[in-house]
Design an enzyme around this catalytic site. Sequence first.
Site, PDB file in Angstrom:
ATOM      1  N   ALA A   1     -18.633  66.200   5.020  1.00 15.07           N
ATOM      2  CA  ALA A   1     -20.004  66.327   4.526  1.00 15.07           C
ATOM      3  C   ALA A   1     -20.581  67.728   4.724  1.00 15.07           C
ATOM      4  O   ALA A   1     -21.785  67.918   4.612  1.00 15.07           O
ATOM      5  CB  ALA A   1     -20.892  65.290   5.208  1.00 15.07           C
TER       6      ALA A   1
ATOM      7  N   ASN B   1     -19.659  63.422  12.633  1.00 15.64           N
ATOM      8  CA  ASN B   1     -18.309  63.984  12.486  1.00 15.64           C
ATOM      9  C   ASN B   1     -18.404  65.424  11.999  1.00 15.64           C
ATOM     10  O   ASN B   1     -17.533  66.239  12.285  1.00 15.64           O
ATOM     11  CB  ASN B   1     -17.491  63.156  11.490  1.00 15.64           C
TER      12      ASN B   1
ATOM     13  N   HIS C   1     -28.034  68.972   6.393  1.00 16.62           N
ATOM     14  CA  HIS C   1     -27.292  69.732   7.405  1.00 16.62           C
ATOM     15  C   HIS C   1     -27.562  71.213   7.190  1.00 16.62           C
ATOM     16  O   HIS C   1     -27.456  71.706   6.056  1.00 16.62           O
ATOM     17  CB  HIS C   1     -25.778  69.516   7.274  1.00 16.62           C
TER      18      HIS C   1
HETATM   19  N1  LIG Z   1     -15.805  63.981   8.362  1.00 15.37           N
HETATM   20  C1  LIG Z   1     -16.961  63.684   7.790  1.00 15.37           C
HETATM   21  O1  LIG Z   1     -17.706  64.548   7.324  1.00 15.37           O
HETATM   22  C2  LIG Z   1     -17.381  62.246   7.713  1.00 15.37           C
HETATM   23  C3  LIG Z   1     -18.494  61.902   6.959  1.00 15.37           C
HETATM   24  C4  LIG Z   1     -18.854  60.564   6.862  1.00 15.37           C
HETATM   25  C5  LIG Z   1     -18.135  59.594   7.566  1.00 15.37           C
HETATM   26  N2  LIG Z   1     -17.076  59.974   8.335  1.00 15.37           N
HETATM   27  C6  LIG Z   1     -16.312  58.975   9.107  1.00 15.37           C
HETATM   28  O2  LIG Z   1     -15.399  58.303   8.267  1.00 15.37           O
HETATM   29  C7  LIG Z   1     -15.152  56.995   8.800  1.00 15.37           C
HETATM   30  C8  LIG Z   1     -15.303  55.944   7.687  1.00 15.37           C
HETATM   31  O3  LIG Z   1     -16.627  55.930   7.197  1.00 15.37           O
HETATM   32  P1  LIG Z   1     -17.146  54.704   6.315  1.00 15.37           P
HETATM   33  O4  LIG Z   1     -18.470  55.094   5.780  1.00 15.37           O
HETATM   34  O5  LIG Z   1     -16.093  54.279   5.368  1.00 15.37           O
HETATM   35  O6  LIG Z   1     -17.324  53.573   7.434  1.00 15.37           O
HETATM   36  P2  LIG Z   1     -17.436  51.981   7.192  1.00 15.37           P
HETATM   37  O7  LIG Z   1     -18.068  51.452   8.428  1.00 15.37           O
HETATM   38  O8  LIG Z   1     -18.039  51.669   5.879  1.00 15.37           O
HETATM   39  O9  LIG Z   1     -15.897  51.488   7.141  1.00 15.37           O
HETATM   40  C9  LIG Z   1     -15.013  51.622   8.240  1.00 15.37           C
HETATM   41  C10 LIG Z   1     -13.914  50.563   8.093  1.00 15.37           C
HETATM   42  O10 LIG Z   1     -12.893  50.865   9.050  1.00 15.37           O
HETATM   43  C11 LIG Z   1     -12.570  49.682   9.776  1.00 15.37           C
HETATM   44  N3  LIG Z   1     -12.212  50.092  11.147  1.00 15.37           N
HETATM   45  C12 LIG Z   1     -13.032  50.577  12.105  1.00 15.37           C
HETATM   46  N4  LIG Z   1     -12.330  50.821  13.226  1.00 15.37           N
HETATM   47  C13 LIG Z   1     -11.048  50.481  12.960  1.00 15.37           C
HETATM   48  C14 LIG Z   1      -9.843  50.513  13.735  1.00 15.37           C
HETATM   49  N5  LIG Z   1      -9.842  50.890  15.022  1.00 15.37           N
HETATM   50  N6  LIG Z   1      -8.690  50.118  13.138  1.00 15.37           N
HETATM   51  C15 LIG Z   1      -8.706  49.683  11.841  1.00 15.37           C
HETATM   52  N7  LIG Z   1      -9.808  49.609  11.068  1.00 15.37           N
HETATM   53  C16 LIG Z   1     -10.974  50.015  11.629  1.00 15.37           C
HETATM   54  C17 LIG Z   1     -13.808  48.807   9.751  1.00 15.37           C
HETATM   55  O11 LIG Z   1     -13.457  47.435   9.880  1.00 15.37           O
HETATM   56  C18 LIG Z   1     -14.411  49.146   8.386  1.00 15.37           C
HETATM   57  O12 LIG Z   1     -13.934  48.259   7.382  1.00 15.37           O
HETATM   58  C19 LIG Z   1     -16.143  56.805   9.963  1.00 15.37           C
HETATM   59  O13 LIG Z   1     -15.513  57.093  11.204  1.00 15.37           O
HETATM   60  C20 LIG Z   1     -17.188  57.847   9.671  1.00 15.37           C
HETATM   61  O14 LIG Z   1     -17.853  58.276  10.843  1.00 15.37           O
HETATM   62  C21 LIG Z   1     -16.678  61.264   8.397  1.00 15.37           C
END
Ligand SMILES: NC(=O)c1ccc[n+]([C@@H]2O[C@H](COP(=O)([O-])OP(=O)(O)OC[C@H]3O[C@@H](n4cnc5c(N)ncnc54)[C@H](O)[C@@H]3O)[C@@H](O)[C@H]2O)c1
Length: 272
Positions: A127, A192, A222
């Site tokens: 992001a 993140n 941001h």
């Molecule tokens: N790098 C970035 O800029 C950035 C930006 C936004 C989100 N993210 C990260 O990306 C990830 C996914 O985001 P999202 O919006 O899809 O979240 P979300 O909550 O919509 O989906 C996450 C999915 O992963 C599953 N999950 C969680 N922990 C797990 C594990 N230990 N093993 C297996 N499955 C697991 C959950 O059951 C859920 O279905 C999050 O960690 C979020 O913080 C990163």
Amino acid sequence: MTGIGLLGCGAMGGEIAGAVRDGKTGDARLVALYDQAPGVASALAESLGVDIPATDSIGHFLGNADLDLVVESASPDAVRAHAEAVLSAGKDLLLMSSGALTDPELSARLALLAVEGKRRVIVPSGALGGIDAIRAVSDRLDEVTLTTTKPPKALRGAPGFSEWELQTLTEPTVIFEGAALDAVRLFPANVNVAATLSLAGIGPTRTLVRVIADPASSVNRHEITAAGDFGAFRFEMELKPHDHNPKTSFLAVVSAIEALRSACSSGIRIGT
Ligand SMILES: NC(=O)c1ccc[n+]([C@@H]2O[C@H](COP(=O)([O-])OP(=O)(O)OC[C@H]3O[C@@H](n4cnc5c(N)ncnc54)[C@H](O)[C@@H]3O)[C@@H](O)[C@H]2O)c1
């Protein structure tokens, strides 16, 4: 064709899987879906109309012989639990929950496994914009600050937001100020961006982070400021949240898709 598997089938994973299915990620095909929540991976397979293994067993997922590259879109816990197994199984890893990499011991173990196994660990800019510039001047930076402003609902559930959880905020309120390392611990699903910025630049203890809750905001904002002997810069982003998860900005989703396309394509690459 690179065989792609999704580790985490939520808001982001669903979109990435759809992009792979639709041929938007280069020479890649969707081969497996995994989510620890029972039924989530198979529900995604059904909604995408794909006939591929969908499981809540990490063993079945990683045992898939067609799987070459795992896209982690789950949680920092998932990175801690499974990233080493992914690399040990001989798969590349593209990870979105970059907060987990602020643990220097985990990061060092993953780096070693990747080098020994000639595998890649790819962390998309997510992001944030400007990560390429931060990386280019990383040994010339004196200071880097990230100010993240989000609506309160995008911070709900975070340990660092617990004392504000039951309050009705009426104006922009500074919720946290400190090192990226602590921001990642207190807001594991929300910042993140702080982890990615710090890993590209001067590290999680020297990168400063400010988290602001703004009840009037409908976007995630941001602002990065950075300075050093090269000069200075400031990047500002105003991002729409994902429809299904207000903690995740839409830009993070398309950044993951673009990073995957780049990883699975030959030819000219701009800006990497
Ligand atoms: N790098 C970035 O800029 C950035 C930006 C936004 C989100 N993210 C990260 O990306 C990830 C996914 O985001 P999202 O919006 O899809 O979240 P979300 O909550 O919509 O989906 C996450 C999915 O992963 C599953 N999950 C969680 N922990 C797990 C594990 N230990 N093993 C297996 N499955 C697991 C959950 O059951 C859920 O279905 C999050 O960690 C979020 O913080 C990163």
